[in-house]
Motif scaffolding. Structure first.
Motif, short mmCIF file in Angstrom:
data_model
loop_
_atom_site.label_atom_id
_atom_site.label_comp_id
_atom_site.label_asym_id
_atom_site.label_seq_id
_atom_site.Cartn_x
_atom_site.Cartn_y
_atom_site.Cartn_z
N PHE A 102 -6.36 13.31 -9.55
CA PHE A 102 -5.64 13.12 -8.29
C PHE A 102 -6.27 11.99 -7.47
O PHE A 102 -5.56 11.17 -6.87
CB PHE A 102 -5.65 14.42 -7.46
N GLY A 103 -7.60 11.94 -7.45
CA GLY A 103 -8.27 10.87 -6.71
C GLY A 103 -7.96 9.50 -7.28
O GLY A 103 -7.63 8.57 -6.54
N ALA A 104 -8.02 9.39 -8.62
CA ALA A 104 -7.73 8.10 -9.26
C ALA A 104 -6.28 7.70 -9.08
O ALA A 104 -5.97 6.52 -8.84
CB ALA A 104 -8.06 8.19 -10.76
N LYS A 105 -5.37 8.68 -9.16
CA LYS A 105 -3.94 8.39 -9.00
C LYS A 105 -3.64 7.88 -7.59
O LYS A 105 -2.90 6.89 -7.40
CB LYS A 105 -3.13 9.66 -9.27
N LEU A 106 -4.21 8.52 -6.58
CA LEU A 106 -3.99 8.10 -5.20
C LEU A 106 -4.59 6.72 -4.94
O LEU A 106 -3.97 5.89 -4.26
CB LEU A 106 -4.58 9.13 -4.23
N LEU A 107 -5.77 6.46 -5.47
CA LEU A 107 -6.39 5.15 -5.29
C LEU A 107 -5.61 4.07 -6.04
O LEU A 107 -5.49 2.93 -5.56
CB LEU A 107 -7.85 5.18 -5.77
N PHE A 108 -5.07 4.41 -7.20
CA PHE A 108 -4.24 3.47 -7.96
C PHE A 108 -2.99 3.12 -7.15
O PHE A 108 -2.61 1.94 -7.04
CB PHE A 108 -3.85 4.09 -9.30
N ASP A 109 -2.34 4.15 -6.57
CA ASP A 109 -1.15 3.92 -5.75
C ASP A 109 -1.49 3.08 -4.53
O ASP A 109 -0.71 2.20 -4.12
CB ASP A 109 -0.53 5.25 -5.31
N TRP A 110 -2.65 3.36 -3.92
CA TRP A 110 -3.08 2.59 -2.75
C TRP A 110 -3.28 1.12 -3.12
O TRP A 110 -2.84 0.23 -2.40
CB TRP A 110 -4.38 3.18 -2.21
N TYR A 111 -3.93 0.87 -4.24
CA TYR A 111 -4.25 -0.51 -4.64
C TYR A 111 -2.99 -1.31 -4.95
O TYR A 111 -2.91 -2.50 -4.63
CB TYR A 111 -5.16 -0.48 -5.87
N HIS A 112 -2.00 -0.67 -5.55
CA HIS A 112 -0.79 -1.38 -5.97
C HIS A 112 0.34 -1.32 -4.94
O HIS A 112 1.42 -1.87 -5.19
CB HIS A 112 -0.30 -0.82 -7.30
N GLU A 114 2.25 -2.34 -1.61
CA GLU A 114 2.33 -3.48 -0.69
C GLU A 114 2.50 -2.97 0.73
O GLU A 114 3.46 -2.25 1.03
CB GLU A 114 3.51 -4.39 -1.06
N ASN A 115 1.59 -3.36 1.59
CA ASN A 115 1.61 -2.93 2.99
C ASN A 115 1.71 -1.41 3.05
O ASN A 115 0.91 -0.71 2.50
CB ASN A 115 2.75 -3.61 3.75
N ASP A 116 2.76 -0.90 3.72
CA ASP A 116 2.91 0.55 3.87
C ASP A 116 4.01 1.10 2.98
O ASP A 116 4.48 2.22 3.16
CB ASP A 116 3.22 0.92 5.33
N GLY A 117 4.49 0.31 2.01
CA GLY A 117 5.51 0.81 1.11
C GLY A 117 6.84 0.98 1.81
O GLY A 117 7.06 0.52 2.93
N ASP A 118 7.76 1.66 1.12
CA ASP A 118 9.11 1.85 1.66
C ASP A 118 9.33 3.25 2.22
O ASP A 118 10.46 3.63 2.51
CB ASP A 118 10.14 1.58 0.55
N LYS A 119 8.24 4.05 2.33
CA LYS A 119 8.36 5.41 2.84
C LYS A 119 9.45 6.18 2.09
O LYS A 119 10.38 6.72 2.68
CB LYS A 119 8.63 5.40 4.35
N GLU A 120 9.34 6.21 0.76
CA GLU A 120 10.35 6.84 -0.08
C GLU A 120 10.48 8.33 0.23
O GLU A 120 11.59 8.87 0.23
CB GLU A 120 10.00 6.65 -1.57
N GLU A 121 9.35 9.01 0.48
CA GLU A 121 9.41 10.44 0.78
C GLU A 121 10.22 10.70 2.04
O GLU A 121 11.05 11.60 2.08
CB GLU A 121 7.98 10.99 0.97
N LEU A 122 10.00 9.88 3.07
CA LEU A 122 10.72 10.03 4.33
C LEU A 122 12.22 9.79 4.13
O LEU A 122 13.06 10.54 4.64
CB LEU A 122 10.16 9.07 5.38
N LYS A 123 12.56 8.75 3.36
CA LYS A 123 13.97 8.46 3.11
C LYS A 123 14.65 9.58 2.34
O LYS A 123 15.80 9.95 2.63
CB LYS A 123 14.09 7.14 2.32
N GLN A 124 13.95 10.15 1.37
CA GLN A 124 14.51 11.24 0.58
C GLN A 124 14.77 12.46 1.45
O GLN A 124 15.82 13.11 1.33
CB GLN A 124 13.55 11.61 -0.56
N GLU A 226 1.48 5.26 4.66
CA GLU A 226 1.37 5.90 3.35
C GLU A 226 0.20 5.31 2.56
O GLU A 226 -0.49 6.01 1.81
CB GLU A 226 2.67 5.73 2.56
N LYS A 227 -0.04 4.02 2.75
CA LYS A 227 -1.14 3.37 2.03
C LYS A 227 -2.48 3.93 2.49
O LYS A 227 -3.36 4.22 1.65
CB LYS A 227 -1.08 1.86 2.27
#
Length: 254
Positions: A102-112, A114-124, A226-227
């Protein structure tokens, strides 16, 4: 049980954990911290935030909290079963790997990201709640459910019964939590730690997140980065992984 009584019991139990030793307090801290970094900025967090702007806040809080506590209880029950299927030492190794993953996955998402992302969870969540609005408008015979006006939406909050709001908040939160990171984390913790303290800590963590979401509303939801959440969550899970590794090496989880 009222919220005041529940809070008082939690405080008394925290006091007991502190008196009973550092181990219990560490488990409680891990449980609360895991839920905070898993839930803030998550789907159910946004769900509570937006629902609280549309309907009675106490009703939304009651429904969402009941669902989260129930899911925590179910997850802890699963956690009790796991050691009966796998030796405790190997269970502890799997749990440690899960924290690192979980730690590696979250850090991977953070690294890749861009800025704050598109807030996909909020849109959904917003899309799901739009569908819910249409169903409620139709069921309460408010005209034009496919294209409601702002006035009709305002009327909706006044005509929907409290018990229906509680039920909708409950069922949407419960379904949103199933298979989520917080559920897997709760199962993992209860498999290798004292289940009653894990249940208390995870329930308190959920309670804190839901309270923040309801008080902050959509304004807070839009401000959450989100980042940053991914970065903090990744670091926390890696720290918990290191703590479990240390406990494994010293025999505390064996």
């Amino acid at each position: 049980m009222s919220l005041r009584t529940f809070t008082l019991l939690c405080l008394l139990y925290i006091g007991y954990c502190k008196e009973s030793g550092e181990k219990h307090l560490k488990i409680l801290t891990q449980s609360i911290g895991s839920m905070l970094v898993s839930e803030i900025g998550d789907k159910t967090f946004f769900l509570a935030a937006i629902l609280s702007m549309k309907f009675n806040r106490l009703a939304v809080f009651a429904g969402a909290t009941a669902a989260l506590v129930l899911m925590t209880g179910i997850s802890c029950a699963f956690g009790i079963i796991v050691p009966t299927l796998l030796p405790r030492f190997y269970t502890a190794i799997v749990v440690t790997i899960i924290f690192y993953f979980f730690g590696a996955k979250l850090l991977f998402d953070w690294y890749h990201m861009e800025n704050d992302g598109d807030k996909e969870e909020l849109k959904q969540v917003e899309m799901e709640l739009e569908e819910l609005d249409k169903k409620l408008l139709s069921s309460h015979k408010i005209i034009d459910p496919e294209n409601p006006s702002e006035g009709q939406k305002s009327n909706l909050s006044a005509v929907v019964p409290i018990q229906q709001i509680i039920w909708q908040a409950f069922i949407m939160t419960f379904l949103g939590e199933w298979g989520d990171r917080s559920q897997i984390t709760t199962i993992s913790l209860s498999a290798v730690q004292d289940t009653d303290i894990v249940f208390l800590g995870c329930s308190l963590g959920h309670l804190m997140c839901t309270t923040i979401a309801i008080l902050g509303g959509k304004l807070l939801a839009n401000q959450i980065s989100e980042k940053t959440v991914n970065l903090v969550g990744g670091i926390v899970f890696i720290i918990f992984g290191l703590m479990h590794t240390y406990d494994l090496m010293t025999g505390h989880l064996d």
